[in-house]
Write an enzyme that holds these catalytic residues in place. Sequence first.
Site, PDB file in Angstrom:
ATOM      1  N   GLU A 112      45.814  31.322  35.023  1.00  0.00           N
ATOM      2  CA  GLU A 112      44.875  31.647  33.767  1.00  0.00           C
ATOM      3  C   GLU A 112      45.464  31.249  32.430  1.00  0.00           C
ATOM      4  OE1 GLU A 112      47.716  35.901  33.103  1.00  0.00           O
ATOM      5  OE2 GLU A 112      47.479  36.515  35.225  1.00  0.00           O
ATOM      6  N   ASN A 132      44.494  29.621  39.390  1.00  0.00           N
ATOM      7  CA  ASN A 132      44.397  31.179  39.840  1.00  0.00           C
ATOM      8  C   ASN A 132      43.976  31.804  38.702  1.00  0.00           C
ATOM      9  OD1 ASN A 132      45.797  33.720  41.332  1.00  0.00           O
ATOM     10  ND2 ASN A 132      47.207  33.183  39.949  1.00  0.00           N
ATOM     11  N   HIS A 182      43.439  42.006  40.015  1.00  0.00           N
ATOM     12  CA  HIS A 182      44.252  43.359  39.765  1.00  0.00           C
ATOM     13  C   HIS A 182      43.146  44.287  38.987  1.00  0.00           C
ATOM     14  CE1 HIS A 182      47.974  41.685  39.790  1.00  0.00           C
ATOM     15  NE2 HIS A 182      47.615  40.595  38.995  1.00  0.00           N
ATOM     16  N   GLU A 236      46.683  39.010  43.757  1.00  0.00           N
ATOM     17  CA  GLU A 236      47.809  39.488  43.264  1.00  0.00           C
ATOM     18  C   GLU A 236      46.960  41.056  43.561  1.00  0.00           C
ATOM     19  OE1 GLU A 236      48.966  38.451  39.001  1.00  0.00           O
ATOM     20  OE2 GLU A 236      49.133  35.801  39.752  1.00  0.00           O
ATOM     21  N   ASP A 270      46.062  44.086  43.605  1.00  0.00           N
ATOM     22  CA  ASP A 270      46.960  46.076  42.481  1.00  0.00           C
ATOM     23  C   ASP A 270      44.923  46.724  42.620  1.00  0.00           C
ATOM     24  OD1 ASP A 270      47.042  45.333  40.255  1.00  0.00           O
ATOM     25  OD2 ASP A 270      48.826  45.068  40.208  1.00  0.00           O
TER      26      ASP A 270
END
Length: 397
Positions: A170, A216, A258, A289, A291
């Site tokens: 990030e 990432n 996400h 990651e 979701d």
Amino acid sequence: MKLRRWMAVGAVALATAGTLNSLPASAGHTLHPSDQSLRALGMRHGLQIGTAVDMAALNDPADPQYRRLAASEFSSVTAENVMKWESLEPTRGTYNWGPADQLVAFAQQNNQSVRGHVLVWQNQLPGWLTAGVADGSIDSTELRDILRNHITTVVRHFKGKIWQWDVVNEAVSDPWDNPPALHYKGFWAQHLGPGYIADAFRWARAADPKALLFYNDYNIEAFGSGNPADDKTQFVYDMVKQLRASGVPIDGVGSQGHLGTQYGNYDTFQVADALKRFSDLGLATAFTEVDVRSQMTPAVQAGDSNEINPRLQASAANFSVLLRACLANRHCLSFTVWGFTDKHSWVPGWFSNPPEGLATLYDENYQPKRAYQEVKADLVYAGPPYVMPRVPQRPRR
């Protein structure tokens, strides 16, 4: 291509689960695809299906279902928190390896590979580090040495045990930040400049020549305007392209995945196009990651099926979009969900105004949701000519 060749490190003994219908349910019978685990079905495609692991839940004797599913459903694991800097080195020069080593041991016991998360991030840093920089007792020269020492120490400690490292996490701002033009953000860019990114990859490679090294980030699932001033995916694409051109040993790009059902999000072709653009640079890709959260309106919290069902269906569709795009790209090596049960999800604690939840594959009682079934169906029904075995990736020197 033999499946045992496709991973550069952390090879897992899953050959017996590599073919559909290969697991016997009982003598003379085969297990129906819908009854196989995600990890077994993923290996049909040479694709690792992973999860982030909450170590408190994993070690809770009152919650054995968490450990059972973490071991049986997934072929790779990621430390949700215990490999972050504040956890590993809470006191300067004193490392707490215990919880992270426990996760690695769990993975080895269950023939799973490990994604290391994370070496360099501006969040969850130890207080001694941020306070020292703030009060001037740690200058930029010493800070760079501290970063190099941390990366080297951590990567060497886990050398040979980590398949993929999230080296830098990030590092790029969002269009809604201030200033709105995309830029390198956070603690490390502020104090060391953007050159720390290339340094981090070089230091990690020196510490472990065989681990795959990833950048990432979130909100890079698809391209937008194509203008690096406001298109984060384009900004990251240009960044990693320059890193590759400069000989930096970056092996892959991780798209976090996400998503939220309240947003428009993307279709499969948009996501597949983004993965192809990155893989055309010679990079591996991964979803790291995943979701899909939903707003927990009063009606949802009251159990109103008129509001719950559309959210569950939208969640399943979004999981499926990301997985199908990954399956369609032979350089997409892994698909990792950020926790697998709503019982231990980070989402409610982070998104509270308005409250959000329902983000994972299983509900709070470990019952598989529609999203789980759709992910499984994608793995069952995908195949040639559009889904082919993964392409082996070798670490860059």
